[in-house]
Design a protein around this motif. Structure first.
Motif, PDB file in Angstrom:
ATOM      1  N   THR A 192       0.826  -1.211   0.000  1.00  0.00           N
ATOM      2  CA  THR A 192       0.000   0.000   0.000  1.00  0.00           C
ATOM      3  C   THR A 192       0.856   1.255   0.000  1.00  0.00           C
ATOM      4  OG1 THR A 192      -0.133  -0.057   2.403  1.00  0.00           O
ATOM      5  CG2 THR A 192      -1.933  -1.110   1.185  1.00  0.00           C
TER       6      THR A 192
ATOM      7  N   LEU B 264      -4.604   6.900   0.165  1.00  0.00           N
ATOM      8  CA  LEU B 264      -5.402   6.766   1.382  1.00  0.00           C
ATOM      9  C   LEU B 264      -6.856   7.114   1.081  1.00  0.00           C
ATOM     10  CD1 LEU B 264      -3.029   8.428   4.004  1.00  0.00           C
ATOM     11  CD2 LEU B 264      -3.341   5.988   3.559  1.00  0.00           C
ATOM     12  N   GLU B 265      -7.759   6.292   1.589  1.00  0.00           N
ATOM     13  CA  GLU B 265      -9.189   6.543   1.387  1.00  0.00           C
ATOM     14  C   GLU B 265      -9.543   7.904   1.973  1.00  0.00           C
ATOM     15  OE1 GLU B 265     -13.493   4.358   2.188  1.00  0.00           O
ATOM     16  OE2 GLU B 265     -11.618   3.370   2.745  1.00  0.00           O
ATOM     17  N   SER B 266     -10.271   8.705   1.187  1.00  0.00           N
ATOM     18  CA  SER B 266     -10.529  10.090   1.587  1.00  0.00           C
ATOM     19  C   SER B 266     -11.935  10.508   1.157  1.00  0.00           C
ATOM     20  CB  SER B 266      -9.487  11.017   0.936  1.00  0.00           C
ATOM     21  OG  SER B 266      -9.676  11.058  -0.469  1.00  0.00           O
TER      22      SER B 266
ATOM     23  N   HIS C 251      -9.629   7.622  -3.309  1.00  0.00           N
ATOM     24  CA  HIS C 251      -8.444   7.818  -2.488  1.00  0.00           C
ATOM     25  C   HIS C 251      -7.722   9.096  -2.914  1.00  0.00           C
ATOM     26  CE1 HIS C 251      -9.324   3.594  -1.914  1.00  0.00           C
ATOM     27  NE2 HIS C 251      -8.402   3.493  -0.992  1.00  0.00           N
TER      28      HIS C 251
ATOM     29  N   ALA D 102      -6.674  11.658   4.494  1.00  0.00           N
ATOM     30  CA  ALA D 102      -7.568  10.641   5.049  1.00  0.00           C
ATOM     31  C   ALA D 102      -8.396  11.214   6.194  1.00  0.00           C
ATOM     32  CB  ALA D 102      -6.765   9.440   5.542  1.00  0.00           C
TER      33      ALA D 102
ATOM     34  N   GLU E 160      -8.523   4.824  11.054  1.00  0.00           N
ATOM     35  CA  GLU E 160      -7.808   3.672  10.515  1.00  0.00           C
ATOM     36  C   GLU E 160      -6.812   4.081   9.434  1.00  0.00           C
ATOM     37  OE1 GLU E 160      -8.720  -0.660   8.385  1.00  0.00           O
ATOM     38  OE2 GLU E 160     -10.341   0.789   8.696  1.00  0.00           O
ATOM     39  N   GLU E 161      -7.255   4.922   8.487  1.00  0.00           N
ATOM     40  CA  GLU E 161      -6.365   5.335   7.407  1.00  0.00           C
ATOM     41  C   GLU E 161      -5.244   6.234   7.930  1.00  0.00           C
ATOM     42  OE1 GLU E 161      -6.897   4.573   3.481  1.00  0.00           O
ATOM     43  OE2 GLU E 161      -6.935   3.101   5.100  1.00  0.00           O
TER      44      GLU E 161
ATOM     45  N   ARG F   5      -2.643   4.088   9.492  1.00  0.00           N
ATOM     46  CA  ARG F   5      -1.788   3.431   8.499  1.00  0.00           C
ATOM     47  C   ARG F   5      -0.649   4.345   8.072  1.00  0.00           C
ATOM     48  NH1 ARG F   5      -2.482   1.586   3.725  1.00  0.00           N
ATOM     49  NH2 ARG F   5      -4.251   2.836   3.047  1.00  0.00           N
TER      50      ARG F   5
END
Length: 242
Positions: free
Chosen positions: A22, A35-37, A45, A63, A67-68, A71
């Motif tokens: 990732t 990153l999911e956004s 992302h 993000a 969680e994101e 990471r």
């Protein structure tokens, strides 16, 4: 860190990645983490970038979830264990999908936030350093990295692109996406004429890798070609509207 201690870190993937890659190093010291956004479809992302080895900056921590963000922090901790030190967070512009994790990361790391003054004026948290067009940021290391700030308004009045001269990498923020369309909206203080001027300027820059704010990078001449095609597409749409 001694060599025998460094080898396990170099081989390790942070646990939260579940063994799936990732984080991608497309040029030495330039790591991309999608990153999911809270962005606009078809994007899901935002490309967050970690740049440098000894001194490091993070560009666009967008993000919005714990969680994101964790990471990203885990990956940063990995680089810190290898001798890196985060010195700043840089924002290309003010939109939520590029800044959502900024305050959380700033508080975790106690580092300053840098952005253009027009971006600072739109945010609800302080910006510690205003970056101007042509300003250069040098990060120590071997061989080191040198970022040139390029004021590229149009999508947003404070938008910055960042050209890393030693690797020939253009970090373009929301000048373009791959795939997808960049919104130029008066509601967000967008300006199509300024946007086209910014694209034209960037098409002439000496880069061999282009990293957009969303989606896959462009390699070699494909970056300049993508910008040129985007300019033609936007001009054709403007002609239809008129």
């Amino acid at each position: 860190m001694e060599l025998e201690d460094a080898v396990p870190w170099l081989n390790a993937v942070p646990a939260d990645d579940d063994g799936v890659a990732t984080c991608f190093e497309f040029r030495r010291g330039i790591h991309l983490m999608p990153l999911e956004s809270p962005t606009i479809p078809p994007a899901t992302h935002t490309n967050t970038l970690l740049l440098g080895e000894e001194e490091m900056v993070i560009i666009d921590p967008g993000a919005a979830t714990e969680e994101e963000n964790q990471r990203l922090l885990d990956r940063l901790r990995h680089f810190e264990a290898l001798g890196g030190r985060l010195v700043a967070i840089i924002l290309t512009h003010s939109h939520i999908d590029h800044v959502a994790g900024t305050v959380w990361l700033r508080d975790q790391q106690d580092v300053p936030v840098w952005a253009h003054s027009e971006t600072a004026a739109q945010l609800d948290f302080p910006v510690d350093r205003h970056l101007s067009d042509g300003e250069r940021i040098v990060l120590s290391g071997d061989p080191g990295w040198e970022l040139e700030c390029l004021h590229t308004p149009g999508h947003d009045p404070g938008h910055l692109a960042l050209l890393e001269h030693r690797t020939g990498t253009l970090m373009a923020g929301d000048l373009l996406a791959n795939p997808g369309t960049i919104v130029i909206s008066p509601d967000w203080r967008g300006d199509m004429s300024a946007y086209l001027d910014s694209l034209t300027r960037c098409a002439e820059l000496p880069f061999g890798l282009l990293i957009p704010g969303h989606g896959a990078p462009f390699f070699g001449r494909t970056g300049q070609e993508a910008i040129t095609q985007l300019i033609a597409h936007r001009l054709e749409r403007e002609t239809r509207i008129q």
